[in-house]
Design a protein around this motif. Structure first.
Motif, PDB file in Angstrom:
ATOM      1  N   ASP A 423      29.490  44.463  37.891  1.00  0.00           N
ATOM      2  CA  ASP A 423      30.609  43.518  37.959  1.00  0.00           C
ATOM      3  C   ASP A 423      30.333  42.303  37.085  1.00  0.00           C
ATOM      4  OD1 ASP A 423      31.271  44.117  41.516  1.00  0.00           O
ATOM      5  OD2 ASP A 423      32.005  45.136  39.705  1.00  0.00           O
ATOM      6  N   MET A 424      29.093  41.817  37.118  1.00  0.00           N
ATOM      7  CA  MET A 424      28.731  40.672  36.286  1.00  0.00           C
ATOM      8  C   MET A 424      28.833  41.023  34.803  1.00  0.00           C
ATOM      9  SD  MET A 424      25.423  39.323  38.440  1.00  0.00           S
ATOM     10  CE  MET A 424      24.977  38.105  37.208  1.00  0.00           C
ATOM     11  N   GLU A 425      28.367  42.223  34.456  1.00  0.00           N
ATOM     12  CA  GLU A 425      28.421  42.660  33.062  1.00  0.00           C
ATOM     13  C   GLU A 425      29.868  42.834  32.612  1.00  0.00           C
ATOM     14  OE1 GLU A 425      26.414  46.095  30.188  1.00  0.00           O
ATOM     15  OE2 GLU A 425      26.433  46.356  32.360  1.00  0.00           O
ATOM     16  N   ARG A 426      30.678  43.429  33.480  1.00  0.00           N
ATOM     17  CA  ARG A 426      32.091  43.632  33.141  1.00  0.00           C
ATOM     18  C   ARG A 426      32.781  42.292  32.915  1.00  0.00           C
ATOM     19  NH1 ARG A 426      33.150  46.291  37.150  1.00  0.00           N
ATOM     20  NH2 ARG A 426      33.125  48.420  36.329  1.00  0.00           N
ATOM     21  N   ASP A 427      32.482  41.320  33.778  1.00  0.00           N
ATOM     22  CA  ASP A 427      33.098  40.002  33.662  1.00  0.00           C
ATOM     23  C   ASP A 427      32.691  39.325  32.353  1.00  0.00           C
ATOM     24  OD1 ASP A 427      34.580  37.729  34.788  1.00  0.00           O
ATOM     25  OD2 ASP A 427      32.629  36.759  34.888  1.00  0.00           O
ATOM     26  N   ALA A 428      31.399  39.445  31.971  1.00  0.00           N
ATOM     27  CA  ALA A 428      30.925  38.829  30.729  1.00  0.00           C
ATOM     28  C   ALA A 428      31.599  39.457  29.511  1.00  0.00           C
ATOM     29  CB  ALA A 428      29.412  38.974  30.631  1.00  0.00           C
TER      30      ALA A 428
END
Length: 464
Positions: A423-428
């Motif tokens: 989720d963090m990677e997708r958001d970045a």
């Protein structure tokens, strides 16, 4: 005294230069200057004649004007790159017309000289080009391995080596960018060592390490008595790189008033020491590097746009270590051998588990961080093998053999943690795409990854 160049192979054949210009006076001036350098010359008044001569005869350098009766000097540069890529070509530009010079360099021109011709600058340019052409391919390749080498045989590193070899044959300014610890200065040194200036000095300047009030004096030098404390003449770092390469590391840290002065150095190839009334001509190739995004700094008004386009004629990206994890075993082995030589001890081997741990780590500090990790492991290791217990890396889960801490009990499962990281990677990635208006190439640069890596992550994470 006029510099002369030795004949090829010690024989009677002199290097031959093709001069392309439709001004008889300029042709005569250049031909006379080069003849005094022990060079032969042929002349052409237009593009078609130049092409015919280039097809029929062998030349060591082509020197062409930008404006010709039947075409543009840029057309001839492009033709030479397609048909005679091994031939250095330099262009003669009108005074102040730096945009044309930059376009020529981007097309593959070796260098440029402005009108009215400074014969000293012309002789240096021609000398560098002839020396480059006279060096054999084997010598150019071996020059790359005189000092520290670029390690790794991943596809992305092979592409980087190929780019270094290509830009080394030019005098165009190169901007090297990449994350901290990737080896940008090493790349700059390899460009210098592989090019025509390898026998000249390589002067590295960390622009972020010089106090602002001393920067002009350090870079440009000063005359005695020009300010309080100037008790003698001092040569600047730029002049110290005469005949060689000036490497401006962390160029983004240059204050704006120094960016203006550096722009003149790049455009006019002159410097003026503090307290000097006249400018001095210099013969220096400029390489620069930064871990910051210069394009963003230009948009924010923190870096001059005109300077950005002058130093960014050729852009070279150094990949992060996480983009080439397959190179870690080779790099780690070389680091351990070097550390062993330094301490005069037999360097231990990495266990398969330790190697697997290293390859699973993202290394935000890149090769510099890997070296620090291995140096610590070498200190902790008492035997001949480095195990995971000796390796301490930030953000990597501890080996399962270690006792679980209270924080581990009741913690989220690995799958839940993986979901959170995704989720963090997708958001970045989404934020980077939005910031660059969904330009994937620009977004990849912003994220510090290759275009292919970004495309793979976008597909894997299901980003529309």
């Amino acid at each position: 005294m006029i510099d002369t160049l030795d004949s090829k192979d010690g024989g009677t054949d002199k290097p031959t230069v093709l001069i392309v210009d439709d001004e008889p006076d300029l042709l005569e001036l250049v031909a006379l200057t080069l003849s005094r350098m022990n060079l032969q010359t042929r002349t052409a008044a237009d593009v078609s004649t130049a092409r015919r001569l280039l097809k029929a005869e062998k030349f060591d350098l082509c020197l062409t004007d930008m404006r010709l009766p039947d075409g543009d000097g840029l057309d001839l540069v492009a033709w030479i790159q397609q048909n005679r890529a091994d031939l250095p070509v330099a262009v003669i530009t009108a005074h102040g017309n730096v945009e044309s010079a930059v376009r020529a360099l981007k097309l593959g021109a070796f260098d440029f000289v402005s009108k009215p011709l400074d014969l000293g600058v012309l002789r240096k340019l021609v000398g560098s080009a002839i020396r480059l052409g006279s060096r054999g391919g084997a010598e150019r390749t071996s020059a790359t391995f005189r000092g520290p080498r670029l390690l790794g045989h991943s596809e992305i590193m092979e592409q980087l080596r190929e780019m270094i070899a290509r830009v080394a044959r030019s005098q165009a300014p190169v901007h090297i960018f990449g994350e901290s610890g990737t080896g940008k200065e090493l790349v700059a040194r390899l460009i210098h060592e592989s090019g025509a200036r390898s026998e000249g000095p390589f002067v590295a300047v960390n622009c972020g390490a010089i106090p602002t009030e001393l920067m002009e004096s350090e870079l440009f030098g000063h005359k005695r008595g020009s300010f309080t404390g100037a008790v003698s003449d001092k040569k600047g770092l730029i002049q110290s790189a005469e005949g060689g390469t000036l490497f401006l590391d962390e160029v983004a840290d240059l204050p704006l008033h120094m960016q203006v002065k550096l722009l003149r150095v790049v455009q006019e190839k002159t410097v003026r020491p503090i307290g000097e009334s006249r400018e001095e001509t210099i013969d220096v190739r400029i390489l620069s590097a930064t871990h910051k995004n210069l394009g963003e700094l230009v948009a924010q008004g923190q870096f001059r746009e005109d300077l950005f386009y002058r130093i960014n004629v050729i852009e070279l990206r150094v990949p992060s270590l996480r983009e080439r994890a397959s190179d870690i075993p080779e790099i780690a082995d070389a680091i351990l051998h070097r550390l062993g030589r330094r301490t005069n001890t037999q360097s231990p081997q990495l266990s398969p588990e330790a190697l697997e741990l290293l390859q699973s780590h993202v290394f935000p500090g890149n090769v510099r961080e890997l070296e620090n990790v291995l140096e610590r492991a070498l200190t902790l290791c008492t035997g001949n093998t480095i195990t995971p217990d000796h390796i301490k890396v930030r953000g990597t889960p501890r080996p399962a053999t270690m006792d679980a801490s209270p924080l581990d009990e009741g913690a989220e499962t690995n799958s839940a943690l993986g979901d959170k990281l995704e989720d963090m990677e997708r958001d970045a990635i989404v934020k980077a795409l939005e910031k660059t208006r969904y330009n994937k190439t620009a977004a990849a640069k912003l994220l510090g990854m290759s275009f292919r890596a970004l495309r793979y992550r976008v597909k894997k994470l299901g980003i529309e």
